[in-house]
Write a protein that holds these residues in place. Structure first.
Motif, PDB file in Angstrom:
ATOM      1  N   THR A  27       0.823  -1.217   0.000  1.00 13.28           N
ATOM      2  CA  THR A  27       0.000   0.000   0.000  1.00 13.28           C
ATOM      3  C   THR A  27       0.854   1.261   0.000  1.00 13.28           C
ATOM      4  N   GLU A  28       0.413   2.258  -0.755  1.00 12.46           N
ATOM      5  CA  GLU A  28       1.148   3.528  -0.854  1.00 12.46           C
ATOM      6  C   GLU A  28       0.218   4.701  -0.565  1.00 12.46           C
ATOM      7  N   PRO A  29       0.724   5.773   0.062  1.00  9.54           N
ATOM      8  CA  PRO A  29      -0.125   6.909   0.436  1.00  9.54           C
ATOM      9  C   PRO A  29      -0.452   7.853  -0.711  1.00  9.54           C
ATOM     10  N   GLU A  30       0.315   7.819  -1.786  1.00  7.12           N
ATOM     11  CA  GLU A  30       0.181   8.837  -2.825  1.00  7.12           C
ATOM     12  C   GLU A  30      -0.683   8.400  -4.003  1.00  7.12           C
ATOM     13  N   VAL A  31      -1.169   7.160  -3.950  1.00  9.71           N
ATOM     14  CA  VAL A  31      -2.026   6.659  -5.030  1.00  9.71           C
ATOM     15  C   VAL A  31      -3.187   5.899  -4.410  1.00  9.71           C
ATOM     16  N   ALA A  32      -4.233   5.660  -5.205  1.00  6.75           N
ATOM     17  CA  ALA A  32      -5.347   4.817  -4.767  1.00  6.75           C
ATOM     18  C   ALA A  32      -4.896   3.367  -4.845  1.00  6.75           C
ATOM     19  N   SER A  33      -4.505   2.823  -3.715  1.00  8.90           N
ATOM     20  CA  SER A  33      -3.922   1.486  -3.704  1.00  8.90           C
ATOM     21  C   SER A  33      -4.964   0.392  -3.871  1.00  8.90           C
ATOM     22  N   SER A  34      -6.251   0.755  -3.909  1.00  7.99           N
ATOM     23  CA  SER A  34      -7.266  -0.236  -4.236  1.00  7.99           C
ATOM     24  C   SER A  34      -7.061  -0.770  -5.654  1.00  7.99           C
ATOM     25  N   ASP A  35      -6.355   0.000  -6.478  1.00 10.84           N
ATOM     26  CA  ASP A  35      -5.950  -0.435  -7.816  1.00 10.84           C
ATOM     27  C   ASP A  35      -4.444  -0.657  -7.780  1.00 10.84           C
ATOM     28  N   ALA A  36      -4.047  -1.921  -7.674  1.00  8.11           N
ATOM     29  CA  ALA A  36      -2.627  -2.243  -7.481  1.00  8.11           C
ATOM     30  C   ALA A  36      -1.761  -1.817  -8.658  1.00  8.11           C
ATOM     31  N   THR A  37      -2.373  -1.590  -9.828  1.00  5.68           N
ATOM     32  CA  THR A  37      -1.576  -1.145 -10.976  1.00  5.68           C
ATOM     33  C   THR A  37      -1.105   0.296 -10.803  1.00  5.68           C
ATOM     34  N   ASN A  38      -1.624   1.011  -9.799  1.00  3.27           N
ATOM     35  CA  ASN A  38      -1.219   2.395  -9.548  1.00  3.27           C
ATOM     36  C   ASN A  38       0.124   2.518  -8.841  1.00  3.27           C
ATOM     37  N   ILE A  39       0.628   1.429  -8.292  1.00  7.87           N
ATOM     38  CA  ILE A  39       1.833   1.480  -7.463  1.00  7.87           C
ATOM     39  C   ILE A  39       2.951   2.256  -8.162  1.00  7.87           C
ATOM     40  N   ARG A  40       3.617   3.130  -7.404  1.00 12.10           N
ATOM     41  CA  ARG A  40       4.682   3.964  -7.956  1.00 12.10           C
ATOM     42  C   ARG A  40       6.086   3.518  -7.558  1.00 12.10           C
ATOM     43  N   THR A  41       6.190   2.722  -6.507  1.00  9.60           N
ATOM     44  CA  THR A  41       7.521   2.265  -6.088  1.00  9.60           C
ATOM     45  C   THR A  41       8.225   1.589  -7.256  1.00  9.60           C
ATOM     46  N   LEU A  42       9.468   1.986  -7.481  1.00  6.10           N
ATOM     47  CA  LEU A  42      10.253   1.454  -8.600  1.00  6.10           C
ATOM     48  C   LEU A  42      11.248   0.421  -8.106  1.00  6.10           C
ATOM     49  N   ILE A  43      11.358  -0.660  -8.859  1.00  9.96           N
ATOM     50  CA  ILE A  43      12.365  -1.692  -8.611  1.00  9.96           C
ATOM     51  C   ILE A  43      13.201  -1.793  -9.892  1.00  9.96           C
ATOM     52  N   ARG A  44      14.408  -1.226  -9.846  1.00  7.71           N
ATOM     53  CA  ARG A  44      15.237  -1.090 -11.054  1.00  7.71           C
ATOM     54  C   ARG A  44      16.381  -2.091 -11.019  1.00  7.71           C
ATOM     55  N   ARG A  45      16.563  -2.813 -12.115  1.00  6.71           N
ATOM     56  CA  ARG A  45      17.681  -3.759 -12.210  1.00  6.71           C
ATOM     57  C   ARG A  45      18.966  -2.983 -12.469  1.00  6.71           C
ATOM     58  N   ASP A  46      20.005  -3.275 -11.684  1.00  6.20           N
ATOM     59  CA  ASP A  46      21.314  -2.638 -11.843  1.00  6.20           C
ATOM     60  C   ASP A  46      22.374  -3.720 -11.677  1.00  6.20           C
ATOM     61  N   GLY A  47      22.784  -4.302 -12.787  1.00  2.45           N
ATOM     62  CA  GLY A  47      23.767  -5.378 -12.736  1.00  2.45           C
ATOM     63  C   GLY A  47      23.211  -6.589 -12.023  1.00  2.45           C
ATOM     64  N   ASP A  48      23.877  -6.996 -10.956  1.00  4.74           N
ATOM     65  CA  ASP A  48      23.457  -8.157 -10.188  1.00  4.74           C
ATOM     66  C   ASP A  48      22.526  -7.791  -9.040  1.00  4.74           C
ATOM     67  N   ASP A  49      22.047  -6.549  -9.018  1.00  2.30           N
ATOM     68  CA  ASP A  49      21.207  -6.072  -7.928  1.00  2.30           C
ATOM     69  C   ASP A  49      19.886  -5.523  -8.449  1.00  2.30           C
ATOM     70  N   TYR A  50      18.950  -5.359  -7.524  1.00  3.77           N
ATOM     71  CA  TYR A  50      17.768  -4.534  -7.732  1.00  3.77           C
ATOM     72  C   TYR A  50      17.864  -3.336  -6.792  1.00  3.77           C
ATOM     73  N   VAL A  51      17.432  -2.173  -7.285  1.00  2.00           N
ATOM     74  CA  VAL A  51      17.436  -0.954  -6.478  1.00  2.00           C
ATOM     75  C   VAL A  51      15.987  -0.497  -6.320  1.00  2.00           C
ATOM     76  N   ILE A  52      15.548  -0.352  -5.078  1.00  2.17           N
ATOM     77  CA  ILE A  52      14.149  -0.038  -4.785  1.00  2.17           C
ATOM     78  C   ILE A  52      14.037   1.391  -4.271  1.00  2.17           C
ATOM     79  N   SER A  53      13.088   2.142  -4.834  1.00  3.41           N
ATOM     80  CA  SER A  53      12.820   3.515  -4.389  1.00  3.41           C
ATOM     81  C   SER A  53      11.310   3.709  -4.309  1.00  3.41           C
TER      82      SER A  53
END
Length: 404
Positions: free
Chosen positions: A138-164
């Motif tokens: 759940t996120e405060p900045e979007v209507a989380s009742s629609d899970a496609t709204n999620i804004r958190t990014l999970i970016r692939r960087d080499g052998d890692d994922y970076v989450i923001s």
């Protein structure tokens, strides 16, 4: 459909009822007093590990997991009457049996989708009750009742994922024993299929960049039983690529697989909450006098009690039917019924508890009875795992489709 309890369910039910009477109910005031004395308000009262040890000794452990390799191997229909009993003390009994959310859903995710390494590192200690966990969706900045709204990014960087990203009402995050988050975010935010943009990753709580900013209250309650609800910031949090749960783009499907059992578990426990409210209502009614006669003789009170009993019997049958369908045709085949119980049960149970509060007068909203906290929990479940309106919309579309 045969809803009679089989021999194993009867045996476990007898054991659980005895455990509740002998240990859980007496522990409720003790846990409250111990919590007041804790240096860390989010710490665990000393009585809770004692309850857990006794539950394990009695074979009342991990009852929720249908996978016999990891849990008790019960079907949904076998588990339903047991979960109902724990719902009579929802802030203590599920934790004592290692059957409390969000750990239950997280264990199901790891058992079903986790790699062998992930299961060894996180599932095994969760099953043993050695750690707790959180589910960050759940996120405060979007209507989380629609899970496609999620804004958190999970970016692939080499052998890692970076989450923001920023999450809130992340259950379990305040508990000092919370060791890992399952975080849902977007790995492909520009993908053409909005349901394939999301993925899930495992983030150890002590990872640099993870900040548990504050506790979020629920109608003024801290909700210690679930390890609190928190606002959490993920600021360029880096984890190994091996922490991906399942596959990239599989987050939405995993979330749906997780939420199906979670929804019915909530409804099972809600029926137990309603039974506790009815019991308290009846005891209060026969012990108090107003206007020259026992409150139990007042017609409006009798109506409350009769309506509550009818409602609980209806809800229980619908939950049992749903459990039976999940066992026989799977979660997808039981989709309509899962949505029906998710709409009906929290709403109706909150109404029953509200009547019990009214009958108790000032005591009903006080800390001397569990009713106010039960009402807050029931009312919140009209939002958790999808708000009523989302389920109504989906269910109505399915009904209308028959006529189009």
């Amino acid at each position: 459909m045969d809803f009679a309890f089989d021999a194993r369910t009867e045996e476990l039910r007898d054991r659980l009822l005895a455990f509740m009477d002998e240990h859980v109910y007496p522990a409720e005031p003790v846990a409250h007093e111990q919590r007041q004395a804790l240096a860390d308000p989010w710490g665990t009262p000393a009585i809770v590990p004692e309850l857990k040890a006794e539950a394990r000794r009695r074979g009342l452990w991990n009852l929720f997991l249908p996978d016999a390799e990891y849990g008790a191997g019960l079907t949904n229909l076998q588990y339903a009457p047991l979960a109902e009993i724990t719902g009579r003390s929802p802030h203590l009994a599920p934790t004592a049996l290692n059957c409390a959310a969000p750990d239950t859903g997280n264990m199901e995710v790891l058992a079903q989708f986790g790699s062998e390494e992930q299961r060894k590192q996180w599932l095994e200690p969760l099953l043993a009750g050695e750690i707790r966990s959180a589910f960050a969706m759940t996120e405060p900045e979007v209507a989380s009742s629609d899970a496609t709204n999620i804004r958190t990014l999970i970016r692939r960087d080499g052998d890692d994922y970076v989450i923001s990203g920023r999450k809130w009402y992340i259950s379990g995050a305040m508990n000092p024993d919370c060791a890992v988050f399952i975080v849902m975010g977007k790995t492909d935010p520009d993908g053409t299929d909005p349901r394939r943009q999301q993925s899930m990753v495992l983030v150890p709580r002590d990872t640099p960049g993870v900040t548990v900013r504050r506790a979020m209250r629920v109608y003024g309650y801290e909700d210690h039983a679930h390890g609190g609800h928190a606002e959490v910031i993920f600021d360029d949090v880096r984890v190994p690529a091996g922490h991906l749960v399942g596959e990239e783009g599989g987050g939405f499907a995993i979330a749906q697989a997780r939420l199906g059992p979670g929804r019915i578990h909530h409804c099972m426990r809600l029926i137990g909450m309603a039974e506790r409210a009815i019991e308290l209502m009846c005891r209060r009614a026969v012990s108090r006098t107003a206007f020259g006669r026992p409150i139990a003789q007042q017609g409006v009170v009798q109506n409350w009690i009769a309506d509550a009993r009818v409602t609980v019997e209806q809800l229980r049958l619908l939950v049992l039917k749903t459990a039976w369908l999940m066992d026989t045709v799977g979660n997808r085949g039981a989709h309509t019924e899962i949505q029906a119980i998710k709409i009906a049960t929290p709403r109706a149970v909150a109404g029953i508890i509200d009547s019990a509060v009214q009958l108790h007068g000032a005591g009903g909203v006080s800390q001397d009875f569990p009713l106010a906290e039960l009402w807050a929990a029931a009312r919140t479940l009209r939002l958790a795992d999808g708000p009523d309106e989302v389920h109504q919309r989906s269910l109505a579309r399915r009904e209308l489709k028959k006529y189009v």
